[in-house]
Design an enzyme around this catalytic site. Structure first.
Site, short mmCIF file in Angstrom:
data_model
loop_
_atom_site.label_atom_id
_atom_site.label_comp_id
_atom_site.label_asym_id
_atom_site.label_seq_id
_atom_site.Cartn_x
_atom_site.Cartn_y
_atom_site.Cartn_z
N THR A 18 -12.43 -19.16 -8.07
CA THR A 18 -12.74 -18.14 -9.49
C THR A 18 -11.97 -19.39 -10.28
OG1 THR A 18 -12.14 -16.45 -8.08
CG2 THR A 18 -11.28 -16.32 -10.33
N ARG A 22 -9.53 -24.83 -4.46
CA ARG A 22 -8.34 -24.57 -3.82
C ARG A 22 -8.31 -24.25 -2.20
NH1 ARG A 22 -5.10 -19.70 -7.44
NH2 ARG A 22 -6.22 -20.81 -8.89
N SER A 113 -1.84 -21.96 -8.28
CA SER A 113 -1.57 -21.64 -8.78
C SER A 113 -0.09 -20.38 -7.97
CB SER A 113 -3.18 -20.53 -9.45
OG SER A 113 -2.56 -19.23 -10.41
N HIS A 114 -1.11 -18.64 -7.68
CA HIS A 114 -0.15 -17.71 -6.78
C HIS A 114 -0.08 -17.91 -5.49
CE1 HIS A 114 -3.86 -16.43 -6.85
NE2 HIS A 114 -3.48 -15.63 -6.31
N ASP A 277 4.11 -16.97 -12.52
CA ASP A 277 3.18 -17.57 -10.92
C ASP A 277 3.65 -19.16 -11.40
OD1 ASP A 277 1.27 -18.46 -13.01
OD2 ASP A 277 0.10 -18.31 -11.27
N ASP A 279 2.19 -21.84 -11.59
CA ASP A 279 1.69 -22.47 -12.57
C ASP A 279 2.10 -22.07 -13.58
OD1 ASP A 279 -0.48 -20.81 -12.40
OD2 ASP A 279 -2.08 -21.81 -12.98
N ASP A 281 1.04 -19.04 -15.24
CA ASP A 281 -0.66 -18.63 -16.62
C ASP A 281 -0.38 -16.88 -16.57
OD1 ASP A 281 -1.17 -19.01 -13.70
OD2 ASP A 281 -3.58 -19.32 -14.55
N ARG A 282 0.39 -16.23 -14.83
CA ARG A 282 0.50 -15.27 -15.01
C ARG A 282 1.79 -14.34 -15.56
NH1 ARG A 282 -1.69 -13.16 -9.47
NH2 ARG A 282 -4.01 -14.82 -9.44
N GLU A 363 -6.84 -9.92 -17.87
CA GLU A 363 -6.95 -8.95 -16.51
C GLU A 363 -5.60 -8.57 -15.83
OE1 GLU A 363 -9.79 -12.13 -14.38
OE2 GLU A 363 -7.81 -13.58 -15.21
N GLU A 364 -6.11 -7.79 -15.09
CA GLU A 364 -5.44 -6.73 -14.12
C GLU A 364 -4.51 -7.31 -13.06
OE1 GLU A 364 -6.08 -6.82 -11.06
OE2 GLU A 364 -7.64 -8.34 -10.85
N SER A 365 -4.80 -8.67 -12.81
CA SER A 365 -3.82 -9.68 -11.86
C SER A 365 -2.48 -10.26 -12.57
CB SER A 365 -4.84 -10.69 -11.39
OG SER A 365 -5.67 -11.58 -12.00
N LYS A 376 -4.43 -18.54 -19.49
CA LYS A 376 -3.88 -16.98 -19.20
C LYS A 376 -2.66 -17.70 -19.35
CE LYS A 376 -4.31 -15.89 -14.64
NZ LYS A 376 -5.38 -16.30 -14.26
N ARG A 496 -11.05 -7.33 -2.29
CA ARG A 496 -9.86 -5.83 -3.54
C ARG A 496 -10.37 -5.28 -4.28
NH1 ARG A 496 -6.20 -10.16 -4.62
NH2 ARG A 496 -7.32 -12.13 -5.07
#
Ligand code: VG1
Ligand code: CO
Length: 543
Positions: A18, A22, A113-114, A277, A279, A281-282, A363-365, A376, A496
């Site tokens: 995505t 990773r 990221s997260h 998070d 990196d 972006d969240r 995004e919902e995340s 983001k 998910r």
């Protein structure tokens, strides 16, 4: 300088997911693993000779090693210059902005990221193109294909570059410019938001807590919130990036940012709580006594964006990923602007943003952003919230309730089943996919299925098509069940399940989310059998 051509053999598993490649750090540490991937990226690009590449990461374990390799491979391949954040650090939105501002050819973002960090955690590498956004599928597919055939990589036989000090260095013939990771970004934020109004609000006693989760937003948030906007010292907590994120999991959700949530629900709660998070972006947004779901946050930010100077003339359109709730759709409808539904992952927003078709995406995340960069942006969302709070002079809770009273409420939850056996998870999804044609028109516990499909996206700008982007089961009353496999996990599979139900403006807005969605949760279990087929009694994470 000597440029060496080093022979290598392909790894079979370098398929970007995505958001980039990773894997466990231990996988990245294998000899030639980083080298192969970075060379595969460069082999998939044209015309970068003499141009500038941006490199930065979230500071996680192995960042320092990987970044030196990337610099040497970039030098050997003929890049003219590399811009790198001091200490090898750049947040993901920060990197996106640096690419745009300095008109770089592209950038490498070193982050998972997260995902957790440290020697036993994850690492990641993502390539971003010249618009500052993640490479589109066309390029990530080429990178993967190349990685399966690679036979050699180019390596500059030069010493490591000193990244601790800002200034100009060299790596062979290539210039390496070490830049302040925060400066460009902080300047951009000041052009978008009413800093004066936010300053006045803090000066009047507004209290906030920002949890940087020992990750990259620490330096950014400290500089902007405390040093520029006058928030009291200590507003930013866990503000020093650490290679293993202080032993924590840098995912700002209700499980891993539980301390913040508990504080915000307590009698001592400040006015506003936020987190970001690994990196940067969240974003997690919590008002005193009020958690704001990311889907609602997207809708509220879109509806109120003109309160911020950067969006004063209104927004062109909104885009959301398919599993994100339809709350933003109602805002777009009311404003009479375009609304787009894209697959999961920020790379799908790039074309719409470049074409000026949309201004705000989400995004919902816990990802929200705008046309200011092509990623983001966690701190951006926090600052837009602060701008709105300063302008409306209301609490988060009041703003959320007024929003529901105007547009209705989309009850929404996501259930994650982490580290499930891959074979079982794939079989489960394949099985539901096979049964989709029969599901339309079926009735479950009084709810009739209006459509059941596997989401296919047709990009309206470049005409590309992306298939198998997640199973959607929609009911005649507007409720929805979505099921997909994560593309960022590194161990087993992550399933998910997303559930959504709409309650109109004059309906009941004070139900407990899980109870409000229980009938749908039960239907999802009947159709997909997640618990029976995976052996899990409950989701690993509920958001
Ligand atoms: C997850 C989220 C997705 C997000 C992606 C990258 O992907 O669901 O919305 O864009 O992570 O976010 P997946 O495939 O695991 O569901 V980040 O902050 O990890 O770059
Ligand atoms: Co992230």
């Amino acid at each position: 300088m000597t440029i060496r051509t080093i022979s290598t053999t392909p790894f079979a598993d370098q398929k970007p997911g995505t958001s980039g490649l990773r894997k466990r750090v231990t996988v990245f540490m294998q000899p030639n693993y980083v080298e192969n991937f970075v060379q595969s990226v460069f082999d998939s690009l044209d015309g970068f000779f003499g141009k500038t590449l941006v490199i930065g990461g979230d500071g996680r374990y192995f960042n320092d090693v990987a970044i030196q390799k990337a610099i040497k491979i970039a030098s050997a391949n003929g890049f003219g210059a590399v811009l790198v954040g001091q200490g090898g650090l750049l947040s993901t939105p920060g990197a996106s902005h640096v690419i745009r501002r300095h008109k770089a050819f592209g950038g490498l973002v070193l982050s998972a990221s997260h995902n957790p960090g440290g020697p036993d955690g994850d690492f990641g590498i993502k390539y971003n193109v010249g618009n500052g956004g993640p490479a589109p599928e066309r390029i990530t597919d080429t990178i993967y294909a190349r990685s399966k055939e690679i036979e050699r990589y180019l390596y500059a036989d030069v010493p490591d570059v000193e990244l601790a000090k800002i200034g100009t260095h060299h790596s062979g013939a290539m210039v390496v410019e070490v830049i302040d990771p925060v400066a460009d970004y902080a300047e951009l934020m000041e052009t978008l938001f009413d800093f004066e109004k936010i300053r006045v609000m803090f000066a009047a006693g507004f209290r906030m807590r920002f949890d940087a989760m020992h990750a990259i937003t620490g330096p950014y948030a400290t500089r902007i919130l405390e040093e520029t906007l006058g928030a009291p010292k200590g507003t930013v907590i866990n503000g020093v990036p650490s290679p293993d994120f202080g032993g924590g999991h840098p995912d700002p959700n209700l499980v891993y940012a539980k301390d913040l949530y508990d504080l915000m629900m307590s009698a001592e709660a400040p006015d506003f709580g936020a987190a970001s998070d690994g990196d940067g972006d969240r974003n997690l947004i919590i008002g005193r006594g009020r958690f704001v779901t990311p889907s609602d946050s997207l809708a509220i930010l879109a509806a109120n964006a003109p309160l911020a100077p950067g969006y004063a003339t209104g927004i062109a359109g909104i885009a959301r990923s398919m599993p994100t709730s339809a709350a933003a759709d109602r805002v777009a409808e009311k404003l009479g602007i375009e609304m787009h539904e894209t697959p999961t992952g920020w790379k799908f927003f790039g074309n719409l943003l470049d074409a000026g078709r949309v201004t705000i995406c989400g995004e919902e995340s816990a990802g929200t952003g705008s046309n200011h960069v092509r990623e983001k942006d966690g701190l951006w969302a926090v600052l837009l919230w602060l701008n709105i709070l300063a302008a409306r002079q209301q609490s988060v809770d009041q703003i959320v309730r007024e929003h529901w009273a105007t547009y209705g409420r989309n009850y929404y939850t996501r259930h994650d089943y982490d580290e499930v056996d891959s074979v079982a998870a794939n079989a489960l999804v394949d099985d539901v996919r096979r049964r989709l044609p029969e599901l339309t028109g079926e009735e479950f516990a009084g709810s009739r299925i209006a459509y059941a499909d596997d989401f296919t996206y047709h990009d309206p700008i470049d005409g590309s098509t992306s298939t198998k982007q997640g199973i959607r089961i929609g009911f005649t009353d507007g409720s929805r069940i979505v099921l997909r496999l994560s593309g960022t996990g590194t161990v087993g599979a992550t399933l998910r399940l997303y559930l959504e139900r709409y309650e109109p403006p004059h309906g009941r807005h004070d139900l407990d989310t899980q109870s409000a969605l229980q009938p749908l949760i039960d239907i999802a279990e009947t159709i997909a059998g997640i618990r029976t087929r995976t052996g899990r009694v409950a989701p690993s994470v509920i958001t």
